[in-house]
Design an enzyme around this catalytic site. Structure first.
Site, PDB file in Angstrom:
ATOM      1  N   HIS A  86      -7.468  -5.343  -3.009  1.00 29.84           N
ATOM      2  CA  HIS A  86      -6.930  -4.238  -3.802  1.00 29.84           C
ATOM      3  C   HIS A  86      -6.393  -4.801  -5.116  1.00 29.84           C
ATOM      4  O   HIS A  86      -5.725  -5.834  -5.139  1.00 29.84           O
ATOM      5  CB  HIS A  86      -5.816  -3.537  -3.030  1.00 29.84           C
ATOM      6  CG  HIS A  86      -5.063  -2.555  -3.864  1.00 29.84           C
ATOM      7  ND1 HIS A  86      -5.702  -1.582  -4.608  1.00 29.84           N
ATOM      8  CD2 HIS A  86      -3.737  -2.401  -4.110  1.00 29.84           C
ATOM      9  CE1 HIS A  86      -4.800  -0.874  -5.261  1.00 29.84           C
ATOM     10  NE2 HIS A  86      -3.601  -1.353  -4.976  1.00 29.84           N
TER      11      HIS A  86
ATOM     12  N   ASN B  80      -4.711  -0.389 -11.931  1.00 31.02           N
ATOM     13  CA  ASN B  80      -4.687  -0.097 -10.496  1.00 31.02           C
ATOM     14  C   ASN B  80      -5.199   1.334 -10.298  1.00 31.02           C
ATOM     15  O   ASN B  80      -4.514   2.298 -10.643  1.00 31.02           O
ATOM     16  CB  ASN B  80      -3.255  -0.257  -9.981  1.00 31.02           C
ATOM     17  CG  ASN B  80      -3.119   0.031  -8.498  1.00 31.02           C
ATOM     18  OD1 ASN B  80      -4.023   0.586  -7.878  1.00 31.02           O
ATOM     19  ND2 ASN B  80      -1.985  -0.327  -7.929  1.00 31.02           N
TER      20      ASN B  80
ATOM     21  N   CYS C  11      -3.396   3.211  -1.567  1.00 31.01           N
ATOM     22  CA  CYS C  11      -4.378   2.223  -2.048  1.00 31.01           C
ATOM     23  C   CYS C  11      -5.232   1.636  -0.926  1.00 31.01           C
ATOM     24  O   CYS C  11      -6.248   0.997  -1.190  1.00 31.01           O
ATOM     25  CB  CYS C  11      -3.665   1.111  -2.804  1.00 31.01           C
ATOM     26  SG  CYS C  11      -2.662   1.747  -4.143  1.00 31.01           S
TER      27      CYS C  11
END
Ligand SMILES: CC(C)(COP(=O)(O)OP(=O)(O)OC[C@H]1O[C@@H](n2cnc3c(N)ncnc32)[C@H](O)[C@@H]1OP(=O)(O)O)[C@@H](O)C(=O)NCCC(=O)NCCS
Length: 337
Positions: free
Chosen positions: A264, A294, A122
């Site tokens: 994030h 996500n 990520c």
């Protein structure tokens, strides 16, 4: 002679297939896995996510990346021929070989560019922008395309309701260009780090047969995401806060100087906890986890693109990007837009 780097164009792309919490709960119920819209909303803030249609495209990750890249190039006023270098942050490449970056290069016709993937999970987009900045600062590259792109849903373990509800597919791109060293609009500074001791908290094992290396059968069932959500939650809140403060401190800025916090997007509760610790008003936190879940390396560039296009991000504003991901990897970055 050294240069500065700045982002001159952004783009984003998501698959059209929208999967709401209710859709997902219905699908999981068929597998005797129980979840609900209410639980997912309350614990994560996620309402829906997108899944690429694997039956229609053999390289959906590269296709999404190309769609996002084309938007970013258009905003920057560049063509694919202008690109010196392509960096794709991804942990879900369409193929282990070749890289998504090479697929992307071919798709958009960036014939002059050299291309590579970065797997920092990520944090991939932030790692990619930092790498691009280094090549630009030393004069090696003038125009770099950085993309965070994921098609992660095929790796989800549908029996694990704690993890499979979280992730979605998507792609976000940025054109990073050379700017004069003293340009007010530029990437100011960053702080990258990794900590392999947390490697097993979030992993996707390989898909070969461990019992028999000569077997023709690839053991896809092994290649599913394994996640310890509770532990990740704690590490994420702690490190996102710590890296944000460190990068501010390094530049003599305080939290009040920040116009937009671009974190994030893993879980809305993580973002709220970090904002609270940083004493950052909720209005300054960019959020898209509710609509896309996500999307790993794509979360930061897609929310960045959204806020640039709808006019929230304005020239001269100070942005703080803040990522964490499997590895663990961490990366915070300050830029003057
Ligand atoms: C995964 C996560 C959403 C779980 O939320 P949580 O509040 O920590 O929930 P817990 O894991 O403590 O589980 C609480 C209960 O909910 C249950 N539960 C977990 N997922 C559920 C779901 N989708 N639907 C319904 N119940 C669920 C658990 O089984 C547990 O039940 P129990 O108390 O009977 O054992 C949260 O920990 C998280 O987001 N962690 C970070 C993960 C992450 O960011 N990963 C990517 C990093 S880049």
């Amino acid at each position: 002679m050294t240069f500065a780097a700045r982002i001159t164009g952004t783009g984003s792309a998501f698959p059209p297939n929208r999967v709401t919490n209710v859709d997902l709960a219905n699908e999981l119920a068929k597998l005797n896995v129980e979840t609900s819209d209410q639980w997912i909303r309350e614990r994560t803030g996620i309402v829906e996510r997108r899944y690429a249609d694997l039956s229609k495209d053999e390289i959906p990750n590269a296709s999404l990346a190309a769609a996002a890249a084309e938007q970013a190039l258009e905003m920057a006023g560049k063509t694919a021929e202008d690109i010196d270098q392509i960096i794709v942050g991804t942990c879900s490449p369409d193929t282990l070989l070749p890289s998504t970056a090479c697929r992307l290069q071919h798709k958009i016709g960036a014939r002059r560019a050299w291309a590579m993937d970065i797997n920092a999970a990520c944090s991939g987009f932030v790692y990619g922008v930092v790498t691009a900045t280094q090549f630009i600062m030393t004069g090696q590259s003038r125009t770099v395309l950085v993309v965070g792109s994921e098609v992660l849903h095929p790796y989800l373990d549908w029996q694990d309701r704690g993890s499979c509800i979280l992730f979605g597919d998507g792609s976000g791109a940025a054109v990073v260009e050379r700017a004069p060293e003293d340009s007010p609009q530029r990437i100011l500074s960053w702080n990258l780090s990794s900590d392999g001791q947390y490697g097993d908290l979030l992993r996707i094992p390989p898909f070969y047969s461990e019992e028999n290396p000569f077997s023709d059968e690839l053991s896809c069932k092994n290649s599913k995401m394994l996640m310890n959500g509770r532990e990740i939650f704690k590490v994420a809140v702690r490190t996102l806060t710590q890296f944000a403060l460190q990068v501010l401190d390094k530049n003599g800025f305080s939290i009040e100087d920040i116009d937009w916090f671009v974190p994030h997007q893993a879980n809305q509760r993580i973002l709220e906890a970090v904002a609270q610790r940083l004493k950052l008003p909720a209005e300054k936190v960019l959020i898209n986890v509710d609509r896309y879940g996500n999307t790993s390396a794509a979360t930061i560039p897609t929310i960045l693109d959204e806020a640039v296009r709808d006019g929230r991000i304005q020239k001269g504003q100070l942005l703080l990007l803040d990522a964490f991901g499997a590895g663990f990897t961490y990366g915070a970055m300050l830029m003057r837009w």
